[in-house]
Motif scaffolding. Structure first.
Motif, PDB file in Angstrom:
ATOM      1  N   ILE A   1      -7.520  -5.314  -1.228  1.00  0.00           N
ATOM      2  CA  ILE A   1      -6.134  -5.891  -1.560  1.00  0.00           C
ATOM      3  C   ILE A   1      -5.465  -6.134  -0.313  1.00  0.00           C
ATOM      4  O   ILE A   1      -4.310  -6.816  -0.257  1.00  0.00           O
ATOM      5  N   ALA A   2      -5.784  -5.417   0.833  1.00  0.00           N
ATOM      6  CA  ALA A   2      -5.186  -5.424   2.016  1.00  0.00           C
ATOM      7  C   ALA A   2      -5.796  -6.950   2.740  1.00  0.00           C
ATOM      8  O   ALA A   2      -5.015  -7.373   3.638  1.00  0.00           O
TER       9      ALA A   2
ATOM     10  N   ALA B   1       1.075 -11.116   3.417  1.00  0.00           N
ATOM     11  CA  ALA B   1       1.814  -9.893   4.145  1.00  0.00           C
ATOM     12  C   ALA B   1       1.206  -8.518   3.499  1.00  0.00           C
ATOM     13  O   ALA B   1       1.060  -8.534   2.121  1.00  0.00           O
ATOM     14  N   VAL B   2       1.131  -7.483   4.145  1.00  0.00           N
ATOM     15  CA  VAL B   2       0.773  -6.284   3.865  1.00  0.00           C
ATOM     16  C   VAL B   2       1.815  -5.114   4.264  1.00  0.00           C
ATOM     17  O   VAL B   2       1.886  -5.004   5.462  1.00  0.00           O
TER      18      VAL B   2
ATOM     19  N   ALA C   1      -0.352  -7.212  -5.054  1.00  0.00           N
ATOM     20  CA  ALA C   1      -0.961  -5.923  -5.492  1.00  0.00           C
ATOM     21  C   ALA C   1      -0.257  -4.804  -5.023  1.00  0.00           C
ATOM     22  O   ALA C   1       0.580  -4.848  -4.186  1.00  0.00           O
ATOM     23  N   LEU C   2      -0.537  -3.629  -5.772  1.00  0.00           N
ATOM     24  CA  LEU C   2       0.349  -2.399  -5.299  1.00  0.00           C
ATOM     25  C   LEU C   2      -0.856  -1.538  -5.419  1.00  0.00           C
ATOM     26  O   LEU C   2      -1.954  -1.440  -6.037  1.00  0.00           O
TER      27      LEU C   2
ATOM     28  N   LEU D   1       0.655  -1.212  -0.124  1.00  0.00           N
ATOM     29  CA  LEU D   1      -0.065   0.051   0.079  1.00  0.00           C
ATOM     30  C   LEU D   1       0.652   1.236  -0.009  1.00  0.00           C
ATOM     31  O   LEU D   1       1.569   1.396   0.954  1.00  0.00           O
ATOM     32  N   GLY D   2       0.726   2.037  -0.941  1.00  0.00           N
ATOM     33  CA  GLY D   2       1.635   3.147  -1.316  1.00  0.00           C
ATOM     34  C   GLY D   2       2.896   2.927  -1.665  1.00  0.00           C
ATOM     35  O   GLY D   2       3.815   3.161  -1.281  1.00  0.00           O
ATOM     36  N   SER D   3       2.751   2.050  -3.103  1.00  0.00           N
ATOM     37  CA  SER D   3       4.137   1.530  -3.444  1.00  0.00           C
ATOM     38  C   SER D   3       4.797   2.597  -4.183  1.00  0.00           C
ATOM     39  O   SER D   3       6.085   2.294  -4.518  1.00  0.00           O
ATOM     40  N   THR D   4       4.269   3.825  -4.505  1.00  0.00           N
ATOM     41  CA  THR D   4       5.280   4.829  -5.354  1.00  0.00           C
ATOM     42  C   THR D   4       5.940   5.845  -4.250  1.00  0.00           C
ATOM     43  O   THR D   4       6.655   6.408  -4.847  1.00  0.00           O
ATOM     44  N   GLY D   5       5.486   5.508  -3.146  1.00  0.00           N
ATOM     45  CA  GLY D   5       6.386   6.331  -2.100  1.00  0.00           C
ATOM     46  C   GLY D   5       7.605   5.776  -1.770  1.00  0.00           C
ATOM     47  O   GLY D   5       8.112   4.386  -2.236  1.00  0.00           O
TER      48      GLY D   5
END
Length: 395
Positions: A92-93, A100-101, A36-37, A11-15
């Motif tokens: 997706i979470a 794992a998330v 998932a992204l 979660l927040g893959s571009t940060g």
């Protein structure tokens, strides 16, 4: 016998945390795969991540960006499905195929998917301070009820976790206090009287860490450390008086645990987020993080200082809100997000961030909280109050 890969939602893959997480995952293709992204607006980076990691799902919070990503994914012949529903992050979470998330969404927006992962009993790698700062006891109840495995990813909390005994049942009888270290940010030695003139670019120029703009500003005000104090209270079940903060400019010791016999156990390492990320992904084992190892021969000194309350007035708010009613921590977090955004947009001065936080806390006493709905309503009310306060300040 072939080991089963751990399927990870980021979660927040571009940060910055998300990018570092994918870097660690890429170094261990035999152990992990991306399920998932999610991102907010960075379509091109998300597309590149989808091309490389081929996740089953991608979520773009911004509707227009989601449509654009879907078009680009189709053109590239990818099988990744772009989800656009309001509860896509929760989907997706908490998906049954996720192991794992990595929770790396900045701000209160990360609370709902964190709660979903907790209720679903996932291994939850928590880089989102606000899930605990806003969620507090409500979030921890979801963790316990779902049987989730909560592992801190903030470098300081990961350091504490690594320095504590393995059995949490022994913490109360052995630990006197924990000591969170802080770099002091870019204004550690600056005359407090000159802070009103600080620009956003100056506030975001952290001396040790590469971080996003909001987190960088929080480091400059040391509100990040105030939020970490709150987070530590819930993570480790300590009393607020058992949590201290000390400035350590070199960022080599990431935090410490002092035991009742006065022994201190500390975790050291280079200031690289891949270290706590790798630890969280592999726990209770360890894997290569890709970070540079410490070279003690090249370290000239490690120093420590008391935090200057005139320069960092927001730090003390942590202990104040922890002494208040449930929900007070959520008010502080919401006010700070609004204040930092206003500063980055040059609508208020740097030294007025604390003024917005202080006035919001004074003007909006927390109400009774019974669940996530109450927390989100209080969060919205605090944001509205903070916007009004910031709008009346003279720059």
């Amino acid at each position: 016998m072939t080991s089963v890969k751990q399927r990870v939602t980021v979660l927040g893959s571009t940060g910055s945390v998300g990018v570092n997480t994918l870097d660690v995952i890429a170094a261990h293709p035999d152990r992990f795969e991306v399920f998932a992204l999610s991102a907010a607006t960075q379509t091109e980076l998300m597309l590149a991540q989808c091309v490389r990691f081929k996740p089953r799902y991608a979520v773009m919070v911004n509707e227009a960006q989601a449509r654009l990503l879907a078009e680009k994914i189709k053109k590239n012949g990818l099988v990744t499905e772009v989800l656009r529903s309001p509860d896509a992050l929760e989907t997706i979470a908490s998906h049954e195929d996720v192991d794992a998330v990595m929770a790396a969404i900045v701000g209160a927006a990360g609370l709902a998917p964190c709660m979903a992962a907790a209720r679903a009993g996932k291994r939850l790698l928590l880089a989102n301070k606000e899930a605990l700062v806003v969620g507090g006891d409500v979030f921890m109840q979801a963790v316990h009820a779902g049987g989730a495995q909560l592992l801190p990813i903030d470098s300081e909390h990961s350091a504490i976790f690594q320095s504590l005994p393995e059995d949490p049942a022994t913490w109360a009888g052995r630990v006197e206090k924990i000591i969170l270290t802080a770099s002091g940010g870019p204004f550690r030695t600056r005359d407090p009287a000159t802070l009103r003139d600080v620009t956003p670019d100056q506030a975001c120029a952290h001396p040790n860490w590469v971080m996003g703009r909001k987190i960088s500003v929080d480091s400059a005000t040391m509100m990040n450390k105030a939020l970490e104090v709150i987070e530590a209270k819930y993570l480790f079940g300590l009393k607020p008086a058992q949590i201290e903060v000390v400035i350590h400019p070199q960022s080599i010791i990431h935090s410490m645990v002092q035991y009742f016999d006065t022994s201190v156990v500390a975790q050291l390492g280079t200031p690289d987020m891949r270290v706590p990320i790798a630890y969280g992904l592999a726990w209770p084992g360890r894997i290569a993080s890709g970070a540079q190892a410490l070279d003690f021969r090249a370290m000239s000194s490690m120093t420590f200082e008391v935090a200057d309350h005139e320069r960092f007035p927001g730090l003390q708010l942590a202990w104040e809100v922890l002494a208040g009613p449930t929900g007070t921590t959520a008010v502080l977090n919401a006010a700070n997000e609004i204040a930092v955004a206003a500063f980055l947009d040059r609508r208020i001065r740097f030294d007025q961030i604390h003024a917005v936080n202080r006035a919001t806390l004074d003007g909006l006493p927390a109400s009774e909280i019974s669940g996530i709905g109450d927390l989100l309503a209080l969060d919205a009310e605090a944001r509205a109050t903070a916007r009004e306060i910031a709008g009346h300040l003279e720059v």
